[in-house]
Design a protein around this motif. Structure first.
Motif, mmCIF file in Angstrom:
data_model
loop_
_atom_site.group_PDB
_atom_site.id
_atom_site.type_symbol
_atom_site.label_atom_id
_atom_site.label_comp_id
_atom_site.label_asym_id
_atom_site.label_seq_id
_atom_site.Cartn_x
_atom_site.Cartn_y
_atom_site.Cartn_z
ATOM 1 N N GLN A 58 0.837 -1.206 0.000
ATOM 2 C CA GLN A 58 0.000 0.000 0.000
ATOM 3 C C GLN A 58 0.872 1.258 0.000
ATOM 4 O O GLN A 58 1.800 1.371 0.797
ATOM 5 C CB GLN A 58 -0.887 0.031 1.246
ATOM 6 C CG GLN A 58 -1.834 1.221 1.249
ATOM 7 C CD GLN A 58 -2.572 1.378 2.558
ATOM 8 O OE1 GLN A 58 -1.960 1.406 3.624
ATOM 9 N NE2 GLN A 58 -3.883 1.475 2.500
ATOM 10 N N TYR A 59 0.542 2.170 -0.907
ATOM 11 C CA TYR A 59 1.305 3.416 -0.985
ATOM 12 C C TYR A 59 0.452 4.632 -0.684
ATOM 13 O O TYR A 59 -0.728 4.681 -1.011
ATOM 14 C CB TYR A 59 1.893 3.585 -2.388
ATOM 15 C CG TYR A 59 3.098 2.713 -2.655
ATOM 16 C CD1 TYR A 59 4.051 2.468 -1.668
ATOM 17 C CD2 TYR A 59 3.292 2.144 -3.914
ATOM 18 C CE1 TYR A 59 5.155 1.676 -1.915
ATOM 19 C CE2 TYR A 59 4.398 1.347 -4.174
ATOM 20 C CZ TYR A 59 5.331 1.113 -3.174
ATOM 21 O OH TYR A 59 6.417 0.338 -3.424
ATOM 22 N N ASN A 60 1.135 5.625 -0.107
ATOM 23 C CA ASN A 60 0.502 6.926 0.066
ATOM 24 C C ASN A 60 0.424 7.610 -1.302
ATOM 25 O O ASN A 60 1.332 7.494 -2.110
ATOM 26 C CB ASN A 60 1.339 7.773 1.036
ATOM 27 C CG ASN A 60 0.647 9.049 1.421
ATOM 28 O OD1 ASN A 60 -0.442 9.009 1.960
ATOM 29 N ND2 ASN A 60 1.257 10.177 1.137
ATOM 30 N N SER A 89 -3.160 -1.240 -2.917
ATOM 31 C CA SER A 89 -3.991 -0.229 -2.268
ATOM 32 C C SER A 89 -3.255 1.106 -2.238
ATOM 33 O O SER A 89 -2.021 1.139 -2.234
ATOM 34 C CB SER A 89 -4.296 -0.669 -0.834
ATOM 35 O OG SER A 89 -4.928 0.377 -0.122
ATOM 36 N N LEU A 91 -3.512 4.988 -0.119
ATOM 37 C CA LEU A 91 -4.215 5.821 0.848
ATOM 38 C C LEU A 91 -3.967 7.277 0.488
ATOM 39 O O LEU A 91 -3.022 7.589 -0.244
ATOM 40 C CB LEU A 91 -3.762 5.533 2.279
ATOM 41 C CG LEU A 91 -2.397 6.028 2.755
ATOM 42 C CD1 LEU A 91 -2.458 6.317 4.246
ATOM 43 C CD2 LEU A 91 -1.324 5.004 2.492
ATOM 44 N N MET A 262 -6.086 -2.569 11.736
ATOM 45 C CA MET A 262 -4.747 -1.990 11.575
ATOM 46 C C MET A 262 -3.955 -2.381 12.815
ATOM 47 O O MET A 262 -4.476 -2.319 13.924
ATOM 48 C CB MET A 262 -4.810 -0.466 11.468
ATOM 49 C CG MET A 262 -3.455 0.195 11.156
ATOM 50 S SD MET A 262 -3.556 2.013 11.112
ATOM 51 C CE MET A 262 -4.539 2.294 9.667
ATOM 52 N N VAL A 295 -3.889 -4.382 8.012
ATOM 53 C CA VAL A 295 -2.921 -3.471 7.393
ATOM 54 C C VAL A 295 -1.967 -3.001 8.492
ATOM 55 O O VAL A 295 -2.360 -2.877 9.650
ATOM 56 C CB VAL A 295 -3.653 -2.277 6.714
ATOM 57 C CG1 VAL A 295 -4.408 -1.411 7.720
ATOM 58 C CG2 VAL A 295 -2.685 -1.403 5.906
ATOM 59 N N ASP A 297 0.484 -0.133 10.318
ATOM 60 C CA ASP A 297 0.404 1.324 10.362
ATOM 61 C C ASP A 297 1.548 1.863 9.498
ATOM 62 O O ASP A 297 2.405 1.112 9.020
ATOM 63 C CB ASP A 297 0.429 1.842 11.804
ATOM 64 C CG ASP A 297 -0.248 3.213 11.910
ATOM 65 O OD1 ASP A 297 -0.384 3.892 10.878
ATOM 66 O OD2 ASP A 297 -0.638 3.615 13.020
ATOM 67 N N TRP A 298 1.550 3.146 9.336
ATOM 68 C CA TRP A 298 2.486 3.830 8.410
ATOM 69 C C TRP A 298 3.943 3.457 8.748
ATOM 70 O O TRP A 298 4.461 3.889 9.764
ATOM 71 C CB TRP A 298 2.258 5.326 8.544
ATOM 72 C CG TRP A 298 3.027 6.222 7.637
ATOM 73 C CD1 TRP A 298 4.381 6.440 7.664
ATOM 74 C CD2 TRP A 298 2.503 7.031 6.584
ATOM 75 N NE1 TRP A 298 4.713 7.335 6.699
ATOM 76 C CE2 TRP A 298 3.587 7.724 6.017
ATOM 77 C CE3 TRP A 298 1.220 7.247 6.059
ATOM 78 C CZ2 TRP A 298 3.438 8.630 4.974
ATOM 79 C CZ3 TRP A 298 1.074 8.147 5.018
ATOM 80 C CH2 TRP A 298 2.167 8.824 4.485
ATOM 81 N N ASP A 328 1.291 -3.858 3.833
ATOM 82 C CA ASP A 328 2.363 -2.984 4.303
ATOM 83 C C ASP A 328 2.052 -1.541 3.895
ATOM 84 O O ASP A 328 2.053 -1.211 2.708
ATOM 85 C CB ASP A 328 3.665 -3.479 3.643
ATOM 86 C CG ASP A 328 4.857 -2.577 3.861
ATOM 87 O OD1 ASP A 328 4.765 -1.638 4.663
ATOM 88 O OD2 ASP A 328 5.901 -2.832 3.226
ATOM 89 N N MET A 329 1.784 -0.685 4.889
ATOM 90 C CA MET A 329 1.475 0.708 4.568
ATOM 91 C C MET A 329 2.752 1.525 4.454
ATOM 92 O O MET A 329 3.444 1.752 5.455
ATOM 93 C CB MET A 329 0.563 1.321 5.656
ATOM 94 C CG MET A 329 0.162 2.767 5.376
ATOM 95 S SD MET A 329 -0.621 3.608 6.781
ATOM 96 C CE MET A 329 -2.210 2.843 6.854
ATOM 97 N N GLU A 330 3.064 1.922 3.234
ATOM 98 C CA GLU A 330 4.078 2.938 2.969
ATOM 99 C C GLU A 330 5.480 2.612 3.514
ATOM 100 O O GLU A 330 6.267 3.506 3.761
ATOM 101 C CB GLU A 330 3.565 4.287 3.512
ATOM 102 C CG GLU A 330 4.321 5.553 3.180
ATOM 103 C CD GLU A 330 4.436 5.879 1.687
ATOM 104 O OE1 GLU A 330 3.655 5.354 0.886
ATOM 105 O OE2 GLU A 330 5.330 6.664 1.336
#
Ligand code: NOJ
Length: 768
Positions: A58-60, A89, A91, A262, A295, A297-298, A328-330
Motif C-alpha cells: 500500500q502506498y501513500n 492499495s 491511501l 490496523m 494493514v 500502520d504507516w 504494508d502501509m508505505e
C-alpha cells in the motif's frame, strides 16, 4: 510539492495511453455466478508471486501525507509499480478524478486489472465534519453515533474512497495522550458498543453498495497505554488487562463484521504489534476467527528495525508476515523483500496466499471487481459532498455531544432577550480549530464559529473581544503547534469589555491540532495565556459561562472552583458554533456524559473510574498516612466518568431486584425510577455499574454494565430496567478464559459513576 506534481503528470500520461486488460481467463474467473471465495481462489491461481505480493503493498498517494514524508524520488517507483500491478492499495488519494486516475492504471494497465482499494482517514466525517470521536462518545447515543459514521461513509464514498481507517477503538486512561480525541474514552463496555455502532455505520448492511465503505478497527493493540502518555511509546500491559480492558472493543468490532484491522506502532510487552504473533495470529485470526485483512500502520513494518526487534528491513518483512500482517502501509518493504523470503523458505507461500485471499475478498465484497469506478461518479460527488442533510446531521450529533459540567446559580440557559453579553477568547471566532484534528479533506475556516452561532439570537447585545492569541502562526496537521505564552496584548481590552456586562461567555481550550496523533502533552491546564485571561476577567465580572473546546480531558480546578457555569464543547466539527449557541440558549438541553475521567491535575494520570481497590484504599477518616493517596491532591477526579448535568434535575429511586441471586442460566431484573424534578424537559443517561466483590483476579471497584437514555418532561417519572445475567458478570479470569465466577456482587445505579443507589446480589453455583 514537486513530488506531487511529478506523480500527477505521470498518472495523466497513462490515462491518455491506456491499454486495458481484457484477458478471457480473468473474465471467466470473475463470472458473476460463483461465490466470492471461489472467485478469490480462481484469481489467486493465475497470479504470479510478484502480483500476489503487490496486493500486499500500500502506498501513500501524494495528495496528503499523514506520516513522515516519503523520500524524494519515490513517486516514480510508486507509479511504475502501480503500472506493473505491484500495488494493491493506496491511501490519501481522494476526489473522484484522482481516484479514477489511479484506479484506471490498476484496472486498465496491469496484466490482471485488479482494482485498488482506496483508504483514507475518515475519522469524524470527510468534508462535513462531525464532533471528534471522543466528543461523539459523550453523547452515549449509539443510534446517533451509527448515523454519524453512516453519513461519513456516504460523503467519503462520494469522493471515491472505499475504505476508512476508523474506528479507532483504543482504550486510554491517559489524557496526556493526544489520540484520546480519536477514541471512545476509558471504558471497555461503552467503547465496545460504540465500536459496533461505528462499524455498522460505515459498512451498512450491504458493503457492495456505493455509499458504504470498509471499516478498520485500530490500533491492534495496546496503543492507548503508551507509557507516560507519549505517543508511540512503549506499552507493557498484563494479559488480564489486555483481555478485560484493551481487547473488548476490538472483539466487538470483529463481531460487528469489521472488514479490516490496523496493527500498531507500539511494542506490546516487548514485541512490536506489527510483528506480534499472539495478537494477530493467535487472538485475532485464531480465537476470534477474523476473516478480513490486517494493514500495518504507516511504516510500522520498517519501525521494527528501530524498535530493535528486526535486524533489517527484510527481517522485518519476514517477522511481520509470519506474525499475520497482511498489508504494508508505505514502508516499501513487503514489495522489496517478500519474493526472496519465499524463495529462501523464510516465509511460506501459503501465508502470502492467505494474506492476498483476505485482501481480494474485501475488494470483491466492496464490489470493486464488478465496477472499479463505482465510487467515482462526478455527479454524485457534486451532489453529496457538503449537502444540507449532512450539515443537519452534524448539528444534531454536535448538540448531543456537549456536556454541562457546572451550572451554579443557573446562569444557563441564557435569556434570549435583553442581555448585554461579552464574548471573550481567541477560539470564539475561530472557524478552523473547532474542526479538530484528523480533518484532512475539510477546508480550513469551514466551521461555524461560536460568534457566528450566537448571531442566531439577535435580541441580546454581543461585544466580542478575542484577548491574547492562543497560538502564533498557523498550526497544521504536520507541524508543532506554537503557543502564545508571551504576548499579553488583548487582556486589558477583554477585561474592559467584561465590565458591567450581564454575562461573559469565555471560549477557551486547546487548539484543534493540540490533540491527535503525535500531540501528547505533559500538562493538562488551559494552554497559553488563557488561565491568566480567565482570572483577569473574573476579577471584574463573576457571571462567566466558560465554554471549553478541547480534544482531551483538562485539569481545570481553578475554573471549577470559581466559574459558575462550565460547558464542555470539545471540538464539534463543522456545526460547532450553532450547536454551542443552541445549548447556551436552552434550545437544546445538554445531555452528554463524560466518556473519560477529568483529573484534578496531571499527576493523578492515569486516572479512571474502574480502578482496583488496592489493599489500602482511602478511608473516610484515615487513622494514619499509610494508605494509597497523594499528599497534595485527593484521589478523586475533578469530574468523574459518566458525569454530566442538565438544565433540569433528575432523581433516582425505588431500586428493585427481581431476585437477589441467579444461576448461570438465569437472570435478575433490576428496576428503578427516574423523575424529572426540575423545570425543563430533558434527557438523562441512566447508568448501571456492578462490583464483583471477590475474584480469582481482583476486580474493579465499579464496572459499567448498562445504560439507557431516558427522556422526561418536568414532573414526569419513568421506570427503567436492566437485566443482569452471566454476560454481565463474566470476565477473563485467572483460568485464562472468560467465565462468570459464583459469588457476591453489588449493583449501583445513577447518572454518573458516582452512583446514588445500590443493592447486593449473588451468582449461585449451578447444580448441573
Ligand atoms: C498513522 C496513524 O497511526 C493511523 O491511525 C493512520 O490511519 C495512518 N497513519 C494513515 O494515515
Amino acid at each position: 510539492m514537486r513530488y506531487k506534481k511529478t506523480f500527477i503528470a505521470l498518472v495523466a500520461a497513462v490515462i491518455l495511453s491506456t491499454v486495458g486488460c481484457d484477458s478471457p481467463e480473468v473474465k471467466s474467473t470473475l463470472s458473476a455466478k460463483s461465490s466470492i471465495d471461489t472467485k478469490v481462489d480462481s484469481l489467486l491461481k493465475i497470479m504470479t508471486l510478484e502480483e500476489k505480493i503487490g496486493q500486499m503493498n500500500q502506498y501513500n498517494g501524494f495528495w496528503n501525507v499523514t506520516g513522515p514524508s516519503p523520500e524524494e524520488g519515490t513517486a516514480k517507483i510508486k507509479y511504475k509499480q502501480l503500472e506493473q500491478g505491484l500495488v494493491g492499495s493506496m491511501l490519501n488519494v481522494r476526489g473522484v478524478e484522482n481516484v479514477k486516475a489511479v484506479q484506471k492504471i490498476a484496472v486498465e494497465k496491469t496484466r490482471l486489472g485488479i482494482p485498488l482499494i482506496i483508504g483514507f482517514d475518515v475519522i469524524h466525517g470527510y468534508k462535513t465534519l462531525t464532533p471528534i470521536p471522543l466528543a461523539e462518545s459523550a453523547s452515549w447515543d449509539l443510534e446517533a453515533i451509527k448515523k454519524s459514521a453512516q453519513n461519513a461513509a456516504i460523503e467519503a464514498s462520494a469522493a471515491g474512497i472505499n475504505w476508512t481507517f476508523a474506528p479507532m477503538v483504543d482504550i486510554s486512561r491517559d489524557a496526556r495522550w493526544g489520540r484520546v480525541m480519536e477514541g471512545a474514552g476509558e471504558d471497555p463496555y461503552l467503547a465496545s458498543l460504540i465500536a459496533k455502532a461505528r462499524v455498522e455505520g460505515f459498512q451498512g448492511e450491504d458493503l457492495s453498495a456505493h455509499h458504504t465503505i470498509a471499516a478498520c478497527a485500530k490500533h491492534f493493540a495496546g496503543y492507548g497505554f503508551a507509557e507516560a502518555g507519549r505517543d508511540y511509546n512503549t506499552v507493557d500491559v498484563s494479559i488480564t488487562t489486555l483481555h478485560n480492558t484493551v481487547f473488548p472493543p476490538f472483539m466487538a468490532a470483529t463481531e460487528a463484521g469489521v472488514r479490516t484491522f490496523m496493527n500498531s506502532f507500539n511494542e506490546l510487552n516487548g514485541i512490536p504489534a506489527t510483528g506480534n504473533v499472539f495478537l494477530q495470529r493467535q487472538i485475532l485470526k485464531g480465537d476470534w476467527g477474523f476473516d478480513g485483512f490486517i494493514v500495518s500502520d504507516w511504516d510500522s513494518v520498517g519501525e521494527m528495525v528501530t524498535h530493535g526487534y528486526a535486524k533489517d528491513d527484510k527481517h522485518a518483512a519476514e517477522i511481520a508476515v509470519n506474525a499475520g500482517s497482511d498489508m504494508d502501509m508505505e514502508a516499501y518493504i513487503f514489495i522489496n523483500s517478500l519474493k526472496s523470503l519465499v524463495e529462501e523458505g523464510k516465509v511460506k507461500e501459503s501465508d502470502i496466499d492467505d494474506a492476498v485471499r483476505r485482501i481480494l475478498k474485501v475488494k470483491f465484497e466492496l464490489g470493486l471487481f464488478e465496477d472499479p469506478y463505482k465510487y467515482c461518479d462526478l455527479a454524485r460527488e457534486k451532489e453529496v459532498i457538503g449537502n444540507k442533510k449532512l450539515h443537519e446531521a452534524s448539528l444534531d450529533i454536535a448538540k448531543k455531544s456537549i456536556v454541562l459540567l457546572k451550572n451554579e446559580s443557573q446562569l444557563l440557559p441564557l435569556k434570549k432577550q435583553g442581555l448585554d453579553i461579552a464574548v471573550i477568547g481567541d477560539l470564539a471566532d475561530d472557524k478552523t480549530s473547532p474542526l479538530g484534528s484528523w480533518r484532512i479533506a475539510a477546508e480550513d475556516s469551514t466551521a461555524i464559529s461560536v460568534i457566528e452561532g450566537l448571531k442566531a439570537y439577535p435580541d441580546n447585545k454581543i461585544t466580542y473581544v478575542s484577548g491574547p492569541e492562543l497560538v502564533t502562526g498557523t498550526p497544521s496537521f504536520t507541524t508543532e503547534v506554537q503557543l502564545n505564552t508571551t504576548n499579553r496584548s488583548g487582556i486589558e481590552q477583554a477585561v474592559d469589555a467584561a465590565k458591567n456586562k450581564d454575562v461573559v461567555i469565555m471560549v477557551l481550550g486547546e487548539h484543534g491540532f493540540q490533540s491527535g496523533e503525535a500531540r501528547s502533552r505533559s500538562n493538562l491546564k488551559l494552554p497559553g495565556l488563557q488561565q491568566e485571561l480567565l482570572e483577569a476577567v473574573y476579577k471584574v465580572n463573576k457571571n462567566i459561562v466558560l465554554v471549553l473546546m478541547n480534544g482531551r480531558p483538562l485539569a481545570i480546578n481553578w475554573a471549577n472552583d470559581h466559574i459558575p457555569s462550565i460547558v464542555e464543547a470539545w471540538q464539534l466539527g463543522t456545526q460547532s458554533g450553532n450547536a454551542i449557541a443552541q445549548v447556551l440558549y436552552g434550545d437544546y438541553n445538554p445531555s452528554g456524559k463524560l466518556p473519560m475521567t477529568f483529573p484534578k491535575n496531571v499527576g493523578q494520570v492515569p486516572i479512571y473510574y474502574n480502578s482496583k481497590n488496592t489493599g489500602r484504599p482511602p478511608l473516610e477518616q484515615p487513622k494514619s498516612v499509610f494508605y494509597s493517596h497523594y499528599q497534595d491532591v485527593s484521589n478523586e477526579p475533578l469530574y468523574e466518568f459518566g458525569f454530566g448535568l442538565s438544565y433540569t434535575t433528575f432523581e433516582y429511586g425505588d431500586l428493585k431486584l427481581s431476585s437477589d441471586s441467579f444461576t448461570s442460566d438465569g437472570a435478575i431484573n433490576i428496576s428503578f425510577t427516574i423523575s424529572n424534578t426540575g423545570k425543563y424537559e430533558g434527557k438523562e443517561v441512566a447508568q448501571m455499574y456492578i462490583r464483583d466483590l471477590v475474584g480469582s483476579i481482583t476486580r474493579p471497584v465499579k464496572e459499567l454494565k448498562g445504560f439507557d437514555i431516558i427522556s422526561l418532561k418536568p414532573g414526569e417519572t419513568k421506570e427503567v430496567s436492566f437485566i443482569i445475567d452471566v454476560n454481565t458478570v463474566q470476565f477473563y479470569s485467572a483460568n485464562e478464559i472468560w467465565e462468570a465466577e459464583p459469588g457476591d456482587f453489588k449493583v449501583f445505579i445513577g447518572g454518573s459513576s458516582s452512583t446514588v443507589l445500590e443493592a447486593d446480589f449473588s451468582l449461585l453455583k449451578s447444580n448441573r
